[in-house]
Design a protein around this motif. Sequence first.
Motif, PDB file in Angstrom:
ATOM      1  N   THR A 158     -44.903  93.680 -41.341  1.00  0.00           N
ATOM      2  CA  THR A 158     -46.142  92.712 -40.841  1.00  0.00           C
ATOM      3  C   THR A 158     -45.644  91.709 -40.295  1.00  0.00           C
ATOM      4  N   ALA A 159     -45.921  91.124 -39.013  1.00  0.00           N
ATOM      5  CA  ALA A 159     -45.320  90.221 -38.480  1.00  0.00           C
ATOM      6  C   ALA A 159     -46.640  89.200 -38.407  1.00  0.00           C
ATOM      7  N   SER A 160     -46.231  88.037 -38.765  1.00  0.00           N
ATOM      8  CA  SER A 160     -47.379  86.841 -38.943  1.00  0.00           C
ATOM      9  C   SER A 160     -46.998  85.279 -38.192  1.00  0.00           C
ATOM     10  N   LEU A 161     -48.014  84.926 -37.683  1.00  0.00           N
ATOM     11  CA  LEU A 161     -47.703  83.626 -37.146  1.00  0.00           C
ATOM     12  C   LEU A 161     -48.258  82.600 -38.268  1.00  0.00           C
ATOM     13  N   VAL A 162     -47.515  81.833 -38.752  1.00  0.00           N
ATOM     14  CA  VAL A 162     -48.095  80.997 -39.995  1.00  0.00           C
ATOM     15  C   VAL A 162     -47.849  79.508 -39.855  1.00  0.00           C
ATOM     16  N   SER A 163     -48.980  78.937 -39.991  1.00  0.00           N
ATOM     17  CA  SER A 163     -49.075  77.381 -39.908  1.00  0.00           C
ATOM     18  C   SER A 163     -48.414  76.843 -41.135  1.00  0.00           C
ATOM     19  N   ASP A 164     -47.475  75.719 -40.656  1.00  0.00           N
ATOM     20  CA  ASP A 164     -46.692  75.108 -41.784  1.00  0.00           C
ATOM     21  C   ASP A 164     -47.336  74.026 -42.583  1.00  0.00           C
ATOM     22  N   GLU A 165     -48.370  73.751 -41.942  1.00  0.00           N
ATOM     23  CA  GLU A 165     -49.137  72.586 -42.689  1.00  0.00           C
ATOM     24  C   GLU A 165     -50.372  73.122 -43.568  1.00  0.00           C
ATOM     25  N   THR A 166     -50.686  74.225 -43.001  1.00  0.00           N
ATOM     26  CA  THR A 166     -52.082  75.131 -43.786  1.00  0.00           C
ATOM     27  C   THR A 166     -51.572  76.136 -44.637  1.00  0.00           C
ATOM     28  N   GLY A 167     -50.390  76.788 -44.122  1.00  0.00           N
ATOM     29  CA  GLY A 167     -50.150  77.998 -44.820  1.00  0.00           C
ATOM     30  C   GLY A 167     -51.063  79.142 -43.987  1.00  0.00           C
TER      31      GLY A 167
END
Length: 636
Positions: A158-167
């Motif tokens: 699984t490739a995901s782009l994840v926000s550092d701030e909100t997860g």
Amino acid sequence: MRGKTFAQIIALFAITVSTLFTCAQTPPAVLTIHADQPVSAVSPTLYGLMTEEINFSYDGGLYAELVRNRTFQSDWTGVPYWYLYEGGSAVAKMQPDDQTGPSEALKSSLKLEVEQADMKNQAGVLNVGYWGVPLHPDTTYKGSFYAKADSADIGPVTASLVSDETGKVLATATISGVTTSWKHHAFTLKTDSIQASATNHLLLSVGHAGTLWLNLVSLFPPTYHDRVNGNRIDLMEKMAAMHPAFLRFPGGNYLEGDHISERFDWKKTIGPLVDRPTHLGPWRYQSSDGLGLLEFLGWCEDLKMQPVLAVYAGFSLMQDLVKPGHDLEPYVQDALDEIEYVTGGTDTKWGAIRAQNGHPEPFKLTYVEIGNEDTFDRAHTYEDRYAQFYKAIKAKYPDLQLIATMPLKNMKPDVQDDHYYVRAKQSFKEAAHYDKADRNGPKIFIGEWATREGAPTPNFNSALGDAAWMTGMERNSDLIVMAAYAPLLVNVSPGGMQWESDLIGYNAMNSYGSPSYYAQVMFATYLGDHTLASKLEGAGPKLFYSITGNATKKKLYLKVVNASSIPQSLEINLPGAKLAATAKLVSMTAPGTQSTNSIDDPRRIVPIESTLSGVSSKFQHKLPGYAIQVIELNQQ
Ligand code: AHR
């Protein structure tokens, strides 16, 4: 005051005030321009770009790749910019593995050993990008990686782009088909109406126990002209606005490397990315070589610039030297191959390889530079090295103009590359440097120059120095065929800069032009094709100008630089000239020498366009203090 009458005191006061006032104005200077008397041609290639991998110019800069350390180079800290991810109850470990890799060039990989994971509790690795992974709303990102597993049971990645701030997961894709042998896998990630930000990371994860090896993990945003493996759009647009005529590449020190093994070894920078081993640059970080020889040429093509190709000439910065003669022959051959790669038809060996790499059309090449700053060669071998390259290249390519990187005593090179890194005061002085230069010597290429005041990008004093210097270059551009500011780019994020005073600054999200950048835009936009006879009288030492014309367009371009804080009145005489009553004025001023632009205040100092009225063959013009101006006069 004893003994003076009241009237005398008043008169004295009036004289003092008027003297002060006059001082603050300076007397009008008189500029006489003979529009019907051309003096010399202006080189159409005068303004161009110089580039190298410094200040994260390519990786983390122009080259749009978002994954940092995509080939998993490791050091004592582990694998920089990559971190282990254990979601929920997942248990895993990661480490570099030098026993397996996807190609001869990339012999190692990252090994992820997953002891425990399921689809809801995934394990994986995450990349933090170059000071973040910049994401924009409704945008498609193209990703890929090479992978193999110990068993197909590892399941999909699984490739995901994840926000550092909100997860929060901002985009995701599932990639199946990982097998026990190395294979390339591609995916796309699309964001929806997210808030643009760089505080994100890329996560690759699996939901089963097993071992996964990865290499060349890549993620690209949309690129300039939609080029695959292409460049960042905002930076390309900024360069396009400079109307550059050429690109000098690949350096600079980056051409030479600290050691011979760390030179820009062009053959290792072409073809599929998986066949590029990457290398350590002289600015002490690893270059991905994603921006390789063909990408430099594509950059030229995109901005309609001619390439100025610098070939490695047997000298590296730590005094590694290849002796002229027999030892140097393979390097001369390498340069001949490189020129063939750039210019050869598909019936030539290296032209055919270029076609295989995706570009059958040869590129036009006029200038080749032999080395870089060889004045630093303490064994003084450059005369002989240059002569050896010259003989071999001219024998095969007699029309190429070969640039020497320092003055030569034994022969006259076609062109000599002079470099200037100075403070503003010296730029003002050096503006007259070439006025009396020998016209029978080599042509001049000012392959690197800059007024260096201000960091990370130059301040207005630098822009004044640059503009003064450019008036001198224009006046002497019968001799100076090309000139390029250096360095061009700097990533202003913490730790991004190795060299102060760079023309264009940026971070992961935004970019800005320094006042020096805008001075270049102004000068290059209104270049002209010949200089005109002219004379400036009554001006102080901080007033500079250049006057050029374009007969076809019936335009005259007057550039004036007032490097003083005091405004300057100018009487402009153009005897016999028939001019439209209005002209275009492009003006850039600043309240002080230290004023500047920055990533947070990118447009504090920019050129402003307006219309100048009352123009005739004799008119008055007032320059503000600290001003760089272009007046575009229309001839009738
Ligand atoms: O522009 C920075 C460096 O300055 C270049 O790499 C080198 O050619 C010069 O000394």
